[in-house]
Design a protein around this motif. Structure first.
Motif, PDB file in Angstrom:
ATOM      1  N   GLU A  82      15.690  23.313  15.212  1.00 49.64           N
ATOM      2  CA  GLU A  82      14.860  24.935  14.637  1.00 49.64           C
ATOM      3  C   GLU A  82      15.280  24.772  15.963  1.00 49.64           C
ATOM      4  O   GLU A  82      14.301  24.892  17.277  1.00 49.64           O
ATOM      5  CB  GLU A  82      14.027  24.128  14.833  1.00 49.64           C
ATOM      6  CG  GLU A  82      11.987  25.254  14.635  1.00 49.64           C
ATOM      7  CD  GLU A  82      11.623  24.572  14.174  1.00 49.64           C
ATOM      8  OE1 GLU A  82      11.063  23.717  13.696  1.00 49.64           O
ATOM      9  OE2 GLU A  82      10.751  24.763  15.444  1.00 49.64           O
ATOM     10  N   VAL A  83      14.851  26.383  16.598  1.00 50.46           N
ATOM     11  CA  VAL A  83      15.263  27.022  17.496  1.00 50.46           C
ATOM     12  C   VAL A  83      14.254  28.412  17.451  1.00 50.46           C
ATOM     13  O   VAL A  83      13.812  28.759  16.386  1.00 50.46           O
ATOM     14  CB  VAL A  83      17.098  27.856  17.147  1.00 50.46           C
ATOM     15  CG1 VAL A  83      18.169  26.565  17.014  1.00 50.46           C
ATOM     16  CG2 VAL A  83      17.201  29.300  16.496  1.00 50.46           C
ATOM     17  N   MET A  84      13.999  29.032  17.958  1.00 49.96           N
ATOM     18  CA  MET A  84      13.181  30.172  18.163  1.00 49.96           C
ATOM     19  C   MET A  84      12.929  31.432  17.225  1.00 49.96           C
ATOM     20  O   MET A  84      14.551  31.903  17.067  1.00 49.96           O
ATOM     21  CB  MET A  84      12.864  30.480  19.980  1.00 49.96           C
ATOM     22  CG  MET A  84      11.867  29.772  20.262  1.00 49.96           C
ATOM     23  SD  MET A  84      10.795  30.523  21.633  1.00 49.96           S
ATOM     24  CE  MET A  84      10.123  29.108  21.896  1.00 49.96           C
ATOM     25  N   GLY A  85      11.941  31.327  17.320  1.00 48.11           N
ATOM     26  CA  GLY A  85      12.261  33.787  15.921  1.00 48.11           C
ATOM     27  C   GLY A  85      10.602  33.480  15.371  1.00 48.11           C
ATOM     28  O   GLY A  85      10.991  32.881  13.969  1.00 48.11           O
TER      29      GLY A  85
ATOM     30  N   THR B  80       9.572  21.223  10.381  1.00 51.90           N
ATOM     31  CA  THR B  80      11.220  20.819   9.834  1.00 51.90           C
ATOM     32  C   THR B  80      11.781  19.222   9.720  1.00 51.90           C
ATOM     33  O   THR B  80      12.045  19.082   9.243  1.00 51.90           O
ATOM     34  CB  THR B  80      11.408  21.757  11.573  1.00 51.90           C
ATOM     35  OG1 THR B  80      11.462  22.448  11.328  1.00 51.90           O
ATOM     36  CG2 THR B  80      13.263  21.192  11.293  1.00 51.90           C
ATOM     37  N   ILE B  81      10.042  18.539  10.624  1.00 50.50           N
ATOM     38  CA  ILE B  81      11.170  17.574  10.234  1.00 50.50           C
ATOM     39  C   ILE B  81      10.632  16.418   8.232  1.00 50.50           C
ATOM     40  O   ILE B  81      11.108  16.132   8.103  1.00 50.50           O
ATOM     41  CB  ILE B  81       9.362  16.558  11.216  1.00 50.50           C
ATOM     42  CG1 ILE B  81       9.145  16.811  12.247  1.00 50.50           C
ATOM     43  CG2 ILE B  81       9.521  14.914  10.618  1.00 50.50           C
ATOM     44  CD1 ILE B  81      10.076  16.271  13.878  1.00 50.50           C
TER      45      ILE B  81
ATOM     46  N   GLU C 247      18.192  13.610   3.749  1.00 50.19           N
ATOM     47  CA  GLU C 247      18.094  12.888   4.287  1.00 50.19           C
ATOM     48  C   GLU C 247      17.938  12.018   2.556  1.00 50.19           C
ATOM     49  O   GLU C 247      18.821  11.130   2.382  1.00 50.19           O
ATOM     50  CB  GLU C 247      17.347  11.985   4.994  1.00 50.19           C
ATOM     51  CG  GLU C 247      17.505  11.204   5.653  1.00 50.19           C
ATOM     52  CD  GLU C 247      16.472  10.546   6.626  1.00 50.19           C
ATOM     53  OE1 GLU C 247      17.579  10.313   8.015  1.00 50.19           O
ATOM     54  OE2 GLU C 247      15.949  10.051   6.278  1.00 50.19           O
ATOM     55  N   ALA C 248      16.757  11.977   2.257  1.00 52.96           N
ATOM     56  CA  ALA C 248      17.004  12.009   0.456  1.00 52.96           C
ATOM     57  C   ALA C 248      17.439  11.469  -0.543  1.00 52.96           C
ATOM     58  O   ALA C 248      18.077  11.498  -1.430  1.00 52.96           O
ATOM     59  CB  ALA C 248      15.118  12.392   0.499  1.00 52.96           C
TER      60      ALA C 248
ATOM     61  N   THR D 204      15.370  18.383  15.987  1.00 53.10           N
ATOM     62  CA  THR D 204      16.037  18.835  17.106  1.00 53.10           C
ATOM     63  C   THR D 204      14.763  19.942  17.708  1.00 53.10           C
ATOM     64  O   THR D 204      15.736  21.199  16.931  1.00 53.10           O
ATOM     65  CB  THR D 204      16.815  19.287  18.229  1.00 53.10           C
ATOM     66  OG1 THR D 204      17.589  17.680  18.062  1.00 53.10           O
ATOM     67  CG2 THR D 204      16.680  19.299  19.641  1.00 53.10           C
ATOM     68  N   ILE D 205      13.338  20.062  17.871  1.00 48.68           N
ATOM     69  CA  ILE D 205      13.468  21.489  18.462  1.00 48.68           C
ATOM     70  C   ILE D 205      13.276  21.623  19.561  1.00 48.68           C
ATOM     71  O   ILE D 205      12.833  21.496  20.700  1.00 48.68           O
ATOM     72  CB  ILE D 205      11.292  21.120  17.996  1.00 48.68           C
ATOM     73  CG1 ILE D 205      11.772  20.728  16.492  1.00 48.68           C
ATOM     74  CG2 ILE D 205      10.385  22.900  18.230  1.00 48.68           C
ATOM     75  CD1 ILE D 205      10.076  20.326  15.627  1.00 48.68           C
TER      76      ILE D 205
END
Ligand code: ATP
Length: 325
Positions: A167-170, A233-234, A241-242, A251-252
């Motif tokens: 996860e990135v900024m924006g 995001t998690i 995954e499911a 990763t944030i």
């Protein structure tokens, strides 16, 4: 014009120091004195002013952050706050101001110009969300920081045959995700400007696995979460995954993207923009925002800059999809 002020406002961005240096030194070259206003519009109201001579901006070109500090000021938006600012401007004989920041800061610049203090805005924000410029100061450094993180995540993702979501900024703009995603070879890029489907992302992951890919990188802009297109995001990671049966790590990156030594691109951009701001003030011109378009430094009226619509680079997005097959 003999005395000008310079301040940084809103979120900090790498390259702000390079812009401050350019303002001070271009000012000195033109026999102008520069006063540094500490903590943005807040410092203007509360008399936090210090003179910046050419030595005061030595050894800062390569440094992230801003030597002038930055802040947000609600008080400045009020009539009383604005009056206080005008008193300080008078007290120090400030005839023009350079404001380095984002959209909100440009509104402050417009208000000062309306009150007769020519003020120039420079786009300093990592998000690249200012419509009147191809690039903002700090964007290049931020995407390089993200690419560095993606490279490292790719190593560990392939060791464990994992999927990595970064996860990135924006907040409203997906440029950090788009540019770092394409440069980092991400399989999927999720941005606030475009809808996305988890099933399509999973399909791409499975397709990659079927031809022997050991890892998958998904880059997601925080705006997608903030605007509630997904619950988080998690949670997205758990869903993927499911659906794929593969392990996902999230990763944030957070504020790491705001720091660091500016890239050569940001230093040069900031230097060019800072110099243009002083040239405008020298002619008594204010109420403008400086930008870069097709590698030419341009300036547009603040109101026009604020109403211009940003266009998301669809071509680059399509290219990212083709190349990450
Ligand atoms: P970033 O993109 O990093 O958030 P920004 O410049 O858009 O940067 P804001 O918090 O929106 O950040 O604005 C910075 C400061 O500019 C505010 O704290 C306030 O002092 C001033 N400002 C914002 N909006 C206005 C406005 N409408 N009128 C006058 N001043 C304003």
């Amino acid at each position: 014009m003999k005395t000008i002020g310079v301040l940084t406002s809103g979120g900090d961005a790498p390259g702000m120091n390079a812009a401050i240096r350019a303002v001070v030194r271009t000012g000195a070259y033109n026999d102008m004195r520069t006063l540094g206003i500490i903590r943005g519009f807040n410092g203007l109201i509360h008399d936090e002013i210090q003179e910046l001579d050419i030595s005061a901006v030595g050894d800062i070109l390569h440094r992230g952050g801003t030597i002038l500090k930055t802040a947000r000021s609600e008080e400045f938006k009020t009539e009383a706050g604005m009056q206080k600012a005008m008193e300080i401007i008078k007290k120090y004989g400030i005839e023009g101001i350079v404001v380095i920041g984002g959209d909100g800061s440009f509104r402050g610049a417009r208000d000062l110009s309306r009150l007769g203090v020519p003020t120039i805005g420079l786009p300093g924000t990592i998000d690249n969300d200012i419509a009147c410029t191809d690039y903002t100061i700090g964007f290049s450094t931020a995407i390089n920081t993200v690419i560095d993180a993606i490279n490292k995540l790719r190593d560990t993702a392939s060791s464990h045959d994992r999927i990595s979501i970064v996860e990135v900024m924006g907040r409203n703009a997906g440029d950090i995700a788009l540019y770092s995603g394409i440069a980092g070879g991400a399989e999927s890029i999720i941005v606030p400007e475009l809808p996305f489907e988890t099933d399509e992302i999973c399909r791409r992951i499975i397709q990659g696995r079927n031809r022997g890919k050991q890892h998958s990188i998904i880059v997601l802009a925080e705006g997608v979460v903030l605007n509630k297109e997904i619950s988080g995001t998690i949670e997205l990671g758990k869903e993927i995954e499911a659906k794929t049966g593969l392990e996902v790590k999230v990763t944030i990156l957070g504020h790491i993207q705001r720091g660091g030594s500016p890239t050569a691109f940001d230093r040069i951009l900031a230097s060019r923009m800072g110099a243009r701001a002083v040239e405008l003030l020298k002619q008594g011109i204010g109420n403008r925002v400086v930008g870069i378009r097709n590698n030419h430094i341009v300036d547009v009226e603040v109101e026009e800059a604020l109403t211009m619509k940003r266009s998301f680079n669809q071509d680059l997005y399509r290219l990212a999809q083709i190349l990450s097959m």
